[in-house]
Design an enzyme around this catalytic site. Sequence first.
Site, PDB file in Angstrom:
ATOM      1  N   ASN A 127       1.106  -1.232   0.047  1.00 28.46           N
ATOM      2  CA  ASN A 127      -0.196   0.439  -0.046  1.00 28.46           C
ATOM      3  C   ASN A 127       0.729   1.194   0.346  1.00 28.46           C
ATOM      4  OD1 ASN A 127      -0.942   1.761   2.690  1.00 28.46           O
ATOM      5  ND2 ASN A 127      -2.461   1.569   1.264  1.00 28.46           N
ATOM      6  N   ASP A 198       1.161   6.539   0.469  1.00 31.85           N
ATOM      7  CA  ASP A 198       0.884   5.522  -0.473  1.00 31.85           C
ATOM      8  C   ASP A 198       1.490   5.842  -2.005  1.00 31.85           C
ATOM      9  OD1 ASP A 198      -0.797   6.198   1.676  1.00 31.85           O
ATOM     10  OD2 ASP A 198      -2.885   5.172   0.415  1.00 31.85           O
ATOM     11  N   ASP A 228      -0.505  -6.841   3.834  1.00 29.73           N
ATOM     12  CA  ASP A 228      -1.055  -5.389   4.995  1.00 29.73           C
ATOM     13  C   ASP A 228      -1.749  -4.699   3.863  1.00 29.73           C
ATOM     14  OD1 ASP A 228      -0.148  -4.510   7.422  1.00 29.73           O
ATOM     15  OD2 ASP A 228       0.567  -2.329   5.857  1.00 29.73           O
ATOM     16  N   HIS A 232      -6.427  -0.873   0.874  1.00 34.60           N
ATOM     17  CA  HIS A 232      -6.115   0.722   0.563  1.00 34.60           C
ATOM     18  C   HIS A 232      -6.000  -0.001   0.055  1.00 34.60           C
ATOM     19  CE1 HIS A 232      -7.989   1.653   4.211  1.00 34.60           C
ATOM     20  NE2 HIS A 232      -6.921   1.163   5.396  1.00 34.60           N
ATOM     21  N   GLU A 265      -5.397  -8.373   4.529  1.00 33.59           N
ATOM     22  CA  GLU A 265      -5.813  -7.920   6.304  1.00 33.59           C
ATOM     23  C   GLU A 265      -6.731  -6.754   5.682  1.00 33.59           C
ATOM     24  OE1 GLU A 265      -4.078  -4.810   9.344  1.00 33.59           O
ATOM     25  OE2 GLU A 265      -2.834  -4.807   7.470  1.00 33.59           O
TER      26      GLU A 265
END
Length: 514
Positions: A127, A198, A228, A232, A265
Site C-alpha cells: 500500500n 501511498d 498488509d 487501501h 488484512e
Amino acid sequence: MHNYSLRILFILLMTQSLILSSEVVNAQSDKSQPWIVYEIFIQSFRDSNGDGIGDLQGVISKLDYIKDLGANAIWLMPVHPSPSYHKYDVVDYYNIHSDYGTMKDMDMLIKELHKRDMKLIMDFVVNHTSSDHPWFVESSQSETSEFHNYYVWRNYEEVKDEINKATTSLDSDNVMQWHEGPLQNERYYGFFWKGMPDLNFDNPNVREEIYKIGKFWIKKGVDGFRLDAAKHIYPDDRIDDTRLFWEEFSAKMRAYKQDLKIVGEVWSSPDVLATMFKGLPSLFNFQLAKAVPDLINSGQINGFIKSYQTIQNAYATAGVSLEDAILLNNHDMNRIKSELQQDTQKAKLAISMLMTLPGTTYLYYGEEIGMLGTKPDEQLREPFIWGDNNFQEKSWTVPVQSTHETVIPLAVQKVDPNSLYNHYKYWIQLRKKYPELAQGKLEFLKNKMPGLLVYVVKSDGQTYIIVHNVSNMPSPYPIQEVTKIISDPNPDVVEGKYTLPPYSSLVLHSVGKK
C-alpha cells in the site's frame, strides 16, 4: 481514471490457475496437514547475539520449538530495512534490516524451514513505502522525475478543502492524509501518516515493480504473502479498483507459484470481505476474533451464534472458493489473555474453540504462554519470555510494560502438564490428527443445557460434535453410544454423561452409521 480493459483481459486469462488451486471452502493445500501458522515479530522473538534485538538466527534457533508446538508454518512481520521499529514502512524490498541479519540468514531460514516440512509466509507491504524509500526521495525532487508518478501527488488547490477539514474538525474520521513535501505547490497522499506515502497503482510501472518484488521472494522460496492494509490500495470510493488490483496481483503471483498462500488484512464487515475473495483467496476473520472473547466473558451463546452465522452467510455470497483465516489476536490486537481478564482457564477455552472451528489457524507468538498486552502497539509486541534471561537484561522495549512480572516463562510451563503452553500443544495436535475440523462445514446444534455451545463439523464423511462450556459452572453433556470422546484420553463418563468443568471443551467423533 486508469483504463482497466487490458487488465481485465489479462485477469480472465490468468485466473484459471487461481480457481483450480482452491476448489473447496476452507480447503487446505494438503488435506492431511492443515496449516497452523505462527506469527513472529522478529525483534521480540529471540536474540541470538546479545544486542537486545531479536534476529533471524534467533528464529532459526527456535524452529524446532515452533514445530514441536505443532505449527507447520511461520508468518514473519516485515523483514526489510525501515526507519521504524515495526518495519511497516519499507526502504528496500530486496534486502534485510541489519538488526535482523543478512540475506544469507534469510536464505538459511527458508532452507531450515523447508528441511522441517514447514512453510514461510512473509509480510508484503505494498500500500505504501517509507518516505525514505529511494522512489519517494526521487519522486519528491521534481514534477518531471520519472518516479514522481509512483506516488499520489495533487496540487494544493485541489485538496485544500480536505486539508482544512482535517485540520479544524474534531471528528476522528477526518485524519490528515494530504501531506506537505519539498514541492511547494503539491501535496502527497499518505493514508496512515506522512512517513508512509501511498503508492500510485494507476501507474502500471508501480504495479510491475510490485510484481517484480513478489517474484523475487517467490524465487527465494517464500511460500506465501500476508498482504498488509489490503483494503487501501485505492481510497474507499474506488474499492472496485482495489478489488481489481488484487485479482491481477493474485493471478500474477500464482503464475509464478500456483500453490502460493495469499492472505489479506482487511478490516471491514463480512459483506465487504465477501466481495474481495476473488482477488484475496484468504482473509483474516477479525469479527470472529472479537466474538470468541466476547462469548467467553459474557456467556451469551446466542450472540456468538448470530455473529458466526452472519459471517458465514456473507461469505456464502462470495461466488468463489475461499479460505477463512481464523485467529484470536495478532500484532495489532490486544493479546487474548488480556482480553480474558488474565484468566488462564478462559485462555485455554479460547484456543480450544479456535482449534475446533473450520479455517486456517493463525497464532501470535507468546499467546501460548499467556503473554499479556493492550494498546498501545508496543505493548502488544514485547519480548517472548523464554525463561533463560534472553531479552531480560537488555531489550528494545525496556522497561517492559506488561508481561515479565506476571507471565510464567516457557521453561516453567513446559514441565507443567496443566500449563497453558501444554494445553495449546495438545489442542493443536488434536486439530492436526483430525484435519476435518479445519476443512469441514459447521452447523450449530440446539442444546437445552445451560452454558453449553454445541456444534457439529462435517467433512469427507466424518462427523465431529464439539461442546464448549462457556460458563463458570460444571455442566453435564449426554454421550451417545455412536460417538467416541477424542479430546480427553481418560474420560470420566458417569451414567451416560460427561461433565465439562467450567470453561472447558469436549470433542466427540461419530463412529456410528453415517
